[in-house]
Scaffold this active site. Structure first.
Site, PDB file in Angstrom:
ATOM      1  N   GLU A 322     -26.883 -15.258  36.783  1.00 27.67           N
ATOM      2  CA  GLU A 322     -28.223 -14.782  36.454  1.00 27.67           C
ATOM      3  C   GLU A 322     -29.264 -15.906  36.445  1.00 27.67           C
ATOM      4  O   GLU A 322     -30.473 -15.637  36.457  1.00 27.67           O
ATOM      5  CB  GLU A 322     -28.214 -14.090  35.085  1.00 27.67           C
ATOM      6  N   LYS A 432     -12.982 -15.065  15.824  1.00 33.05           N
ATOM      7  CA  LYS A 432     -13.580 -14.724  14.530  1.00 33.05           C
ATOM      8  C   LYS A 432     -12.464 -14.564  13.510  1.00 33.05           C
ATOM      9  O   LYS A 432     -11.788 -13.543  13.460  1.00 33.05           O
ATOM     10  CB  LYS A 432     -14.395 -13.437  14.657  1.00 33.05           C
ATOM     11  N   TRP A 437     -16.234 -18.643  12.581  1.00 35.74           N
ATOM     12  CA  TRP A 437     -16.027 -18.821  14.015  1.00 35.74           C
ATOM     13  C   TRP A 437     -15.131 -20.029  14.272  1.00 35.74           C
ATOM     14  O   TRP A 437     -15.261 -21.081  13.648  1.00 35.74           O
ATOM     15  CB  TRP A 437     -17.355 -19.062  14.733  1.00 35.74           C
TER      16      TRP A 437
END
Length: 539
Positions: A322, A432, A437
């Site tokens: 992208e 998680k 994290w």
């Protein structure tokens, strides 16, 4: 011609550097040519496309490796007013059919051998009108096909003054995402986007490409415009070396030695393999100055070996389909020159400073920007003239992945006080555990810093109490045999993290699955290990 198009990218090398060499490894051997010959052949191909009815509004697909014919198609398609659509030659049959149908390609330029055999096998399911085999001949087949060299030989080059008029907002390129979390998504690039991105890549703040370079793009031409090398290196007038079909480490070393390559680029696994090959067989890397890596984090151990043993600088870059690939490059700022080596490596192993022309935000789950302190993590959002603002034919994905001009990259990052971006993880790969994290990338890099570990990949496995826990897989060196206790001890000493970061299990495996572009295929690894995705319930 109006505005910013790739027309000057074609004019400059063919008129100012006509004698500069283009070298291409093909299945028949090495082809040695020049920008002058390149210009003639591209203009012949444009004439052939026009005569066969392909031009503005048409989409020209390619299904091939890195070589001179593919480079010529990179220019002939958009200069004819059509749109170039590069397709990954290592995709499965279902994805190939889906992508060609979704893009509605009108013609396919296909390499001989395995790529052509794929198209031949799928021919009845493909909507294309014709196939051009990028070779001198066409194999015996029921496919409506013509040989590339026959087309180029049949048509006189169109005069430069007679090239079609172009507009900067014309679609010029197209590439599909890897589809690791669902169906691949099409991203379109206009002439203006390619122009902006190639100029960005050429600058010293980008990849600093000039006519003195001998550039060998190993990153496939079917993958995100080959990180813009075919446009930026051509515009610069650099000598180009294309490594051809499925090159291995021996092929790359031979080309580096033969052509005195100064700059090359590809995913880290390519350069790990090259080091192993040189260790075993020897080799001369004295011409090589820089290796640009992306796609996944480069192990610091690898970066240091190239610098210490071969005086080669490994430069980290980040990007995605992208963003037209390169969106940041990591090298120390000028004022950091006097810092000791370890402090400079703290910067170099990060994904680096955003490329000129781009802007970024790093936001938390509530959409608030996080501080640039090197600790606070959030999702990276970027915008700029080379960043897509929508997917082709996927309105439901547009709502999820874009917010106005901003692309929500899905990368979880920190930004330090000097502005250096470091990817903590992909949003889909971050582990998680107990509400906290754990970065799979940090664990992988730490494992690969062990002298006897060649590759490492870490995935999340479901856990009744903690929701997810990390599981590590490693490929060890041929003469290495580190036990799990040794690797765990190594992680404790290497990582500046609490013990609950450590994987519950470290498995030694013969190989780690990789995607078609050389990244670790974590979905494939989950399937191989029969691991269930906690959020989706999929294996």
């Amino acid at each position: 011609m109006t505005g910013l198009t790739i027309r000057p990218f074609f004019w400059r090398p063919t008129n100012l550097f006509p004698e500069t060499r283009l070298v291409s490894r093909t299945h028949d051997g090495i082809v040695d040519s020049s920008y002058a010959e390149f210009g003639e052949r591209v203009r012949s191909l444009i004439a052939a496309l026009a005569d066969r009815g392909f031009g503005p509004g048409d989409r020209i697909g390619t299904f091939g490796w890195n070589h001179h014919r593919h480079l010529e198609t990179y220019y002939a398609a958009p200069l004819s007013g059509a749109q170039l659509h590069t397709i990954n030659v290592q995709l499965g049959d279902n994805d190939v059919v889906y992508i060609v149908e979704d893009a509605d390609d009108d013609v396919l330029f296909v390499d001989p051998g395995a790529p052509f055999e794929t198209i031949e096998r799928l021919w009845a399911d493909l909507p294309v009108e014709e196939v051009v085999v990028m070779d001198e001949t066409v194999p015996e087949t029921e496919v409506d096909a013509v040989a590339y060299e026959a087309l180029v030989a049949e048509y006189d080059p169109i005069a430069e003054d007679d090239l079609p008029e172009l507009e900067e907002d014309y679609p010029a390129g197209m590439c599909y995402t890897s589809g690791t979390t669902g169906r691949p998504k099409g991203v379109e690039y206009t002439h203006k986007m390619i122009y902006a991105h190639a100029m960005m890549v050429m600058t010293p703040a980008g990849l600093d490409i000039s006519e003195r370079d001998v550039v060998m793009p190993v990153v496939p031409m079917f993958h995100v415009n080959s990180w813009e090398f075919p446009y930026a290196a051509t515009m610069a007038g650099a000598t180009q070396v294309y490594p051809g079909p499925a090159p291995d480490a021996a092929d790359l070393l031979e080309l580096i030695e033969r052509e005195d390559v100064t700059l090359t680029a590809g995913v880290p696994t390519v350069w790990i393999d090259l080091l192993e090959h040189v260790d075993e067989h020897g080799g001369d890397l004295s011409s090589l100055e820089r290796i640009v890596v992306g796609g996944s984090a480069a192990p610091e151990k690898m970066m240091r070996r190239y610098e210490d043993e071969f005086d080669v600088t490994v430069e980290h870059a980040w990007g995605m389909t992208e963003t037209m690939s390169i969106g940041s490059v990591s090298r120390p700022k000028a004022r950091m020159t006097d810092r000791d080596r370890s402090r400079r490596y703290e910067k170099r192993r990060k994904q680096g400073l955003l490329s000129p022309g781009l802007e970024m935000r790093v936001v938390d789950d509530s959409g608030e920007e996080v501080p640039w302190d090197g600790d606070a993590a959030g999702e990276l959002w970027v915008r700029g003239p080379s960043v897509a603002t929508e997917y082709y034919n996927r309105p439901e994905a547009n709502e999820e992945d874009f917010k106005g001009e901003w692309l929500k990259t899905g990368d979880i990052v920190t930004v330090d006080e000097d502005g250096y971006v470091e990817i903590v993880d992909r949003a889909k790969d971050v582990i998680k555990s107990g509400g906290e994290w754990i970065s799979s990338i940090a664990l992988e890099n730490a494992l690969m810093a062990h002298d006897e570990v060649v590759e490492a990949a870490v995935i999340a496995v479901p856990h009744e109490k903690w929701q997810e826990r990390p599981l590590a897989t490693v490929v060890t060196a041929e003469d290495g045999d580190p036990g799990e206790a040794e690797l765990r001890d190594h992680l404790q000493k290497t990582l500046d993290q609490p013990d609950w970061w450590l994987p519950d299990e470290i498995r030694v495996v013969e190989r780690i699955p990789k995607t078609a572009t050389g990244k670790f295929d974590k979905q494939g690894l989950r399937e191989k290990l029969d691991v269930i995705d906690v959020e989706t319930g999929d294996r």
